[in-house]
Design a protein around this motif. Structure first.
Motif, short mmCIF file in Angstrom:
data_model
loop_
_atom_site.label_atom_id
_atom_site.label_comp_id
_atom_site.label_asym_id
_atom_site.label_seq_id
_atom_site.Cartn_x
_atom_site.Cartn_y
_atom_site.Cartn_z
N THR A 1 0.82 -1.21 0.00
CA THR A 1 0.00 0.00 0.00
C THR A 1 0.85 1.26 0.00
O THR A 1 0.58 2.19 -0.76
CB THR A 1 -0.96 0.00 1.21
OG1 THR A 1 -1.76 -1.18 1.16
CG2 THR A 1 -1.83 1.22 1.23
N VAL A 2 1.88 1.30 0.83
CA VAL A 2 2.75 2.47 0.89
C VAL A 2 3.46 2.66 -0.45
O VAL A 2 3.56 3.79 -0.95
CB VAL A 2 3.76 2.35 2.06
CG1 VAL A 2 4.86 3.40 1.96
CG2 VAL A 2 3.03 2.48 3.38
N THR A 3 3.93 1.58 -1.06
CA THR A 3 4.58 1.69 -2.36
C THR A 3 3.61 2.22 -3.41
O THR A 3 3.97 3.12 -4.19
CB THR A 3 5.12 0.31 -2.80
OG1 THR A 3 6.05 -0.14 -1.81
CG2 THR A 3 5.80 0.38 -4.15
N ALA A 4 2.40 1.68 -3.43
CA ALA A 4 1.41 2.14 -4.40
C ALA A 4 1.05 3.60 -4.17
O ALA A 4 0.91 4.38 -5.12
CB ALA A 4 0.16 1.26 -4.32
N LEU A 5 0.90 3.99 -2.91
CA LEU A 5 0.56 5.37 -2.58
C LEU A 5 1.67 6.32 -3.03
O LEU A 5 1.40 7.38 -3.61
CB LEU A 5 0.31 5.51 -1.08
CG LEU A 5 -0.08 6.90 -0.59
CD1 LEU A 5 -1.38 7.35 -1.23
CD2 LEU A 5 -0.22 6.89 0.94
N ARG A 6 2.91 5.97 -2.79
CA ARG A 6 4.03 6.82 -3.21
C ARG A 6 4.10 6.92 -4.73
O ARG A 6 4.36 7.99 -5.28
CB ARG A 6 5.35 6.30 -2.65
CG ARG A 6 5.48 6.54 -1.16
CD ARG A 6 6.78 6.04 -0.61
NE ARG A 6 6.81 6.24 0.84
CZ ARG A 6 7.58 5.57 1.65
NH1 ARG A 6 8.39 4.65 1.19
NH2 ARG A 6 7.55 5.81 2.94
N GLU A 7 3.84 5.82 -5.41
CA GLU A 7 3.82 5.82 -6.89
C GLU A 7 2.71 6.75 -7.39
O GLU A 7 2.92 7.56 -8.29
CB GLU A 7 3.61 4.40 -7.40
CG GLU A 7 3.53 4.28 -8.90
CD GLU A 7 4.89 4.35 -9.56
OE1 GLU A 7 4.92 4.67 -10.77
OE2 GLU A 7 5.89 4.08 -8.90
N TRP A 8 1.54 6.63 -6.82
CA TRP A 8 0.42 7.46 -7.22
C TRP A 8 0.70 8.94 -6.94
O TRP A 8 0.44 9.80 -7.78
CB TRP A 8 -0.85 7.01 -6.49
CG TRP A 8 -2.03 7.89 -6.74
CD1 TRP A 8 -2.77 7.97 -7.88
CD2 TRP A 8 -2.57 8.85 -5.84
NE1 TRP A 8 -3.74 8.91 -7.74
CE2 TRP A 8 -3.65 9.47 -6.50
CE3 TRP A 8 -2.25 9.24 -4.54
CZ2 TRP A 8 -4.41 10.46 -5.91
CZ3 TRP A 8 -3.02 10.23 -3.95
CH2 TRP A 8 -4.07 10.83 -4.63
#
Length: 144
Positions: free
Chosen positions: A112-119
């Motif tokens: 989730t943190v990785t996806a949030l940072r990517e977004w």
């Protein structure tokens, strides 16, 4: 077309060392119980994991302090963290030393943190700026 060589500096060496420690962390659990008791397997794996987590703190410090930051270094740093956490949790699950729900929560948080940072990076937010607070947060998560 010439390719730019990978930077070789202290932060990159520390990051690659952390990646190299992953098989060692995993391998400790496969040492026969007659040689290394399950308790000592846990102790040694924890010690190696903490050493690897400390390399995470030091590579970030050296990269920022001595202006050695690179795109590949930032990518490898976050990838190494996630590989280490996920690999350790999978082995701990296999040996019934961690509850599945705990592993799912931790791995889910990582994703989730990785996806949030990517977004956030795509929408133009300052997700890429690595603050000292984020550095301490990552180190604390790895050690805890």
């Amino acid at each position: 077309m010439s390719r730019k060589p990978l930077p070789v500096n202290v932060p990159m060496i520390l990051t690659w060392a952390r990646i190299a420690l992953i098989p060692l962390i995993i391998g400790v659990f496969y040492v026969p119980d007659q040689i290394l008791s399950p308790f000592m397997q846990n102790v040694w794996a924890t010690v190696i994991f903490i050493i690897a987590a400390l390399t995470d703190a030091f590579d970030g410090y050296f990269a920022r302090r001595y202006n050695m930051e690179s795109a590949i270094g930032a990518f490898l740093d976050t990838s190494a963290d996630k590989l280490m956490v996920c690999a350790a949790l999978i082995v701990l699950l296999d040996f019934h030393r961690v509850d599945m729900l705990v592993a799912l929560i931790i791995i889910g948080r990582e994703i989730t943190v990785t996806a949030l940072r990517e977004w956030m990076a795509k929408v133009g937010a300052a997700a890429g700026s690595y603050t000292h607070l984020r550095a301490h947060e990552t180190s604390a998560h790895l050690v805890c």
